[in-house]
Design an enzyme around this catalytic site. Structure first.
Site, PDB file in Angstrom:
ATOM      1  N   HIS A  21       0.812  -1.220   0.000  1.00 29.52           N
ATOM      2  CA  HIS A  21       0.000   0.000   0.000  1.00 29.52           C
ATOM      3  C   HIS A  21       0.846   1.271   0.000  1.00 29.52           C
ATOM      4  CE1 HIS A  21      -3.476   2.376   0.225  1.00 29.52           C
ATOM      5  NE2 HIS A  21      -4.151   1.756   1.163  1.00 29.52           N
ATOM      6  N   ASP A  30     -10.641  -6.419 -18.692  1.00 26.72           N
ATOM      7  CA  ASP A  30     -10.994  -7.277 -19.819  1.00 26.72           C
ATOM      8  C   ASP A  30      -9.690  -7.787 -20.425  1.00 26.72           C
ATOM      9  OD1 ASP A  30     -11.909  -8.577 -22.050  1.00 26.72           O
ATOM     10  OD2 ASP A  30     -12.644  -6.767 -23.058  1.00 26.72           O
TER      11      ASP A  30
END
Length: 440
Positions: A160, A385
């Site tokens: 992070h 995708d």
């Protein structure tokens, strides 16, 4: 290697490699120090792990790895490593120079059908589907889990301190384009010219004690811990039709996030069996890209988040109803304006050479009566995708042995809406399941 068993599916690791943006024959470059900003240092000092499940057909592993290499060329901090800059006297990102950089890529096979395990549900065994963050120094780790049907679960684990969720959503979208052979039309922006302290720097807000914990010997930190086996993770689904009813109860005066957050804040307060006289706080991350003036590019890659802290007395919160809870959250978020972000930047200038320990890092694993609510709905994770025709069937954080977190995820089914990942003590989670959709 020994197989790993997960809900009757056998996960067999085939190969683990370290890759960089330039490939194995790329020339070595001298190490460059990039000091961590105060926003980087405010982020949790941990890896964040998420899972994406794609139905068959999916691209081959080689295509996925080539796509990573091509994408890392534009996102070089993800293949860097964390260190300390003696020059700037603060933690930094070390780019180049060898010695622990790159990204870890694990390839595994699973001897069952993906459809047998969908939709993914929270389980401690999900941790088997991504690399163990403690096993290596890489800031970016990924595991490709191939099923017999050709389906694929990709487990990512990213530190992070390098990037917030907004940035990682941009990375995942860019990587998917690279895998498809499409151009990456939105490149990351690393310009930090907006990170300007005032002269002289000044803090109008109290960041010590709320955002960062003083490390002086006289400051006592109350850390609460519980046996991790007593903590569970659940997934609550709120379809679009339900959210319309919920927002109608507040006359559509608040955003979907504010309304659903308020609803769950009240329900979790009840499930935790907090007393009327107690106070409860919510930590709500707020993105600064659209709040600083002038605006920071939406494509800025890194961390640019601070917290709002809605607070409420338990009796007032419950008796005041949904409108009261939503208004508390709305007002607290509205207070995190350009002035607050500038105060935060000035705090970093005043205290940058000191040890900055974010409150996250001293919490222990029991947050109650505090909650943290993170919305991932706009991070574009659901837009991935990879090509080949295989659609994204499930998206979920991995198992979190930490009480008091909520993550809002985009609902992928026909009903749309929002899925909410919640971590609570087991008995509190069971009560929450019973009351989570009551409109009272």
């Amino acid at each position: 290697m020994l197989p790993k068993i997960l809900h009757n599916m056998e996960v067999q690791v085939q190969r683990s490699t370290i890759i960089s943006d330039g490939g194995p024959n790329a020339p070595a470059v001298p190490a460059t120090e990039v000091p961590l900003t105060v926003f980087d240092r405010f982020a949790s000092n941990i890896h964040i792990a998420v899972l994406f499940a794609f139905a068959s057909p999916t691209p081959a592993n080689d295509a996925l790895v080539d796509g990573l290499r091509n994408t890392f060329k534009h996102f070089p901090t993800l293949t860097a490593r964390l260190g300390y800059s003696l020059t700037h006297r603060r933690p930094c990102i070390l780019m180049g120079g060898g010695g622990g950089g790159g990204a870890q890529v694990v390839e595994a096979t699973v001897s069952s059908e993906l459809s047998d395990h969908l939709p993914l549900k929270p389980s401690p065994e999900l941790q088997r589907l991504h690399p163990n963050p403690g096993a290596g120094a890489q800031l970016f780790q990924v595991q490709f889990n191939r099923f017999m049907c050709g389906g694929l679960i990709i487990g990512f684990s990213v530190h992070h301190r390098v990037a917030d969720g907004h940035s990682m959503g941009a990375f995942f979208t860019a990587w998917a384009k690279a895998v498809r052979g499409a151009p990456i039309d939105r490149l990351p922006v690393y310009d930090q010219s907006w990170l300007k302290p005032r002269r002289p720097p000044r803090c109008e807000f109290q960041h010590w004690g709320q955002d960062f914990i003083p490390t002086t010997p006289h400051h006592n930190v109350l850390t609460k811990n519980v046996d991790p086996s007593k903590i569970t993770n659940i997934l609550l689904k709120y379809p679009s039709d339900y959210l319309k009813k919920l927002k109608a109860k507040v006359d559509n005066k608040f955003t979907t996030f504010e309304t659903l957050s308020a609803h769950l804040w009240r329900k979790i307060t009840i499930a935790r069996r907090l007393q009327d006289y107690e106070h409860t706080t919510v930590r709500v991350p707020v993105n600064g890209r659209a709040r600083l003036k002038p605006l920071v590019s939406d494509d800025f890659f890194g961390n640019l988040v601070v917290n709002a802290y809605p607070k409420g007395n338990v009796k007032v919160l419950i008796d005041g109803g949904l409108v009261k809870a939503a208004s508390i959250i709305h007002e607290a978020i509205a207070e995190i304006d350009k002035g607050y972000f500038q105060s935060f930047i000035d705090f970093g200038e005043l205290h940058g050479e000191e040890e900055l320990v974010p409150a996250y890092d001293v919490d222990g694993n029991l947050l109650s009566p505090t909650l943290e609510m993170d919305s991932w709905v706009r991070f574009r994770f659901h837009e991935m995708d990879l090509g080949g025709g295989g659609e994204l069937r499930s998206f979920l954080p991995t198992w979190v042995p930490f009480e008091g977190l909520m993550m809002f995820l985009p609902g992928l089914g026909e009903e749309g809406g929002v899925d909410v990942f919640v971590t609570l003590l087991q008995d509190h989670a069971e009560l929450l399941r019973q009351i989570s959709h009551s409109l009272d």
